[in-house]
Scaffold this motif. Structure first.
Motif, mmCIF file in Angstrom:
data_model
loop_
_atom_site.group_PDB
_atom_site.id
_atom_site.type_symbol
_atom_site.label_atom_id
_atom_site.label_comp_id
_atom_site.label_asym_id
_atom_site.label_seq_id
_atom_site.Cartn_x
_atom_site.Cartn_y
_atom_site.Cartn_z
ATOM 1 N N VAL A 1 0.839 -1.200 0.000
ATOM 2 C CA VAL A 1 0.000 0.000 0.000
ATOM 3 C C VAL A 1 0.873 1.249 0.000
ATOM 4 C CG1 VAL A 1 -1.622 1.345 1.402
ATOM 5 C CG2 VAL A 1 -1.998 -1.095 1.065
ATOM 6 N N VAL A 2 1.924 1.263 0.820
ATOM 7 C CA VAL A 2 2.815 2.422 0.880
ATOM 8 C C VAL A 2 3.501 2.629 -0.469
ATOM 9 C CG1 VAL A 2 4.937 3.298 1.931
ATOM 10 C CG2 VAL A 2 3.150 2.323 3.360
ATOM 11 N N ALA A 3 3.966 1.556 -1.090
ATOM 12 C CA ALA A 3 4.622 1.670 -2.394
ATOM 13 C C ALA A 3 3.650 2.181 -3.443
ATOM 14 C CB ALA A 3 5.196 0.318 -2.812
ATOM 15 N N SER A 4 2.417 1.721 -3.390
ATOM 16 C CA SER A 4 1.411 2.181 -4.349
ATOM 17 C C SER A 4 1.121 3.669 -4.174
ATOM 18 C CB SER A 4 0.129 1.372 -4.169
ATOM 19 O OG SER A 4 -0.897 1.885 -4.970
ATOM 20 N N LEU A 5 1.000 4.117 -2.933
ATOM 21 C CA LEU A 5 0.759 5.533 -2.667
ATOM 22 C C LEU A 5 1.947 6.379 -3.105
ATOM 23 C CD1 LEU A 5 -0.957 5.367 0.821
ATOM 24 C CD2 LEU A 5 -2.029 5.916 -1.370
#
Length: 147
Positions: free
Chosen positions: A54-58
């Protein structure tokens, strides 16, 4: 009565080999601990990977938004564009601190007194302002210098 460390801490009892009462090796203890807590370890690992995803996607979304609204960063990206001439600017008169042992000339002391009505502070000199004419964006002609 003598108290054994293994009596106080049940985790220490897990490390003893039940067959011969000898302590097990560190590797054997780690394997036993892993077997005992395998489901918790897998669950925590899965949650950790999900959070990282999720952090990488954001972060990726933020990077693409920044690129869409950014200005060119290097000269290579603007090589085909014409160079913009500098704009006009003025610099007012100001005081400059002098190195130790130096003093302002009589002309600068008089000019400062004329401009402000005060005596020039010791260890300083009075620097005349200047202006840079630049180029007008409307007609491409230099602006008139300030007088």
């Amino acid at each position: 009565m003598q108290v054994n460390a293994s009596d106080e801490n049940p985790e220490v009892n897990d490390q003893a080999n039940p067959e011969d009462g000898e302590p097990t090796s560190l590797a054997e203890s780690a394997k036993n601990w892993y077997k005992k807590h395998k489901t918790k370890i897998v669950a925590v690992g899965a949650v950790g990977l999900a959070v990282i995803g999720v952090v990488a996607s954001l972060a990726e979304t933020q990077d693409t938004e920044d690129v869409e609204h950014s200005e060119p960063a290097s000269a290579l990206e603007t090589i085909d564009e014409p160079r913009q001439p500098p704009g006009a600017y003025d610099v007012d008169d100001f005081l400059r601190k002098l190195p130790a042992g130096q003093r302002a000339s009589k002309a600068k002391q008089e000019k400062y007194k004329e401009a402000t009505g005060d005596d020039l502070p010791p260890g300083h000199t009075f620097v005349d302002g200047w202006s840079f004419p630049g180029v007008s964006s409307e007609d491409g002609n230099p602006d008139q210098p300030a007088v």
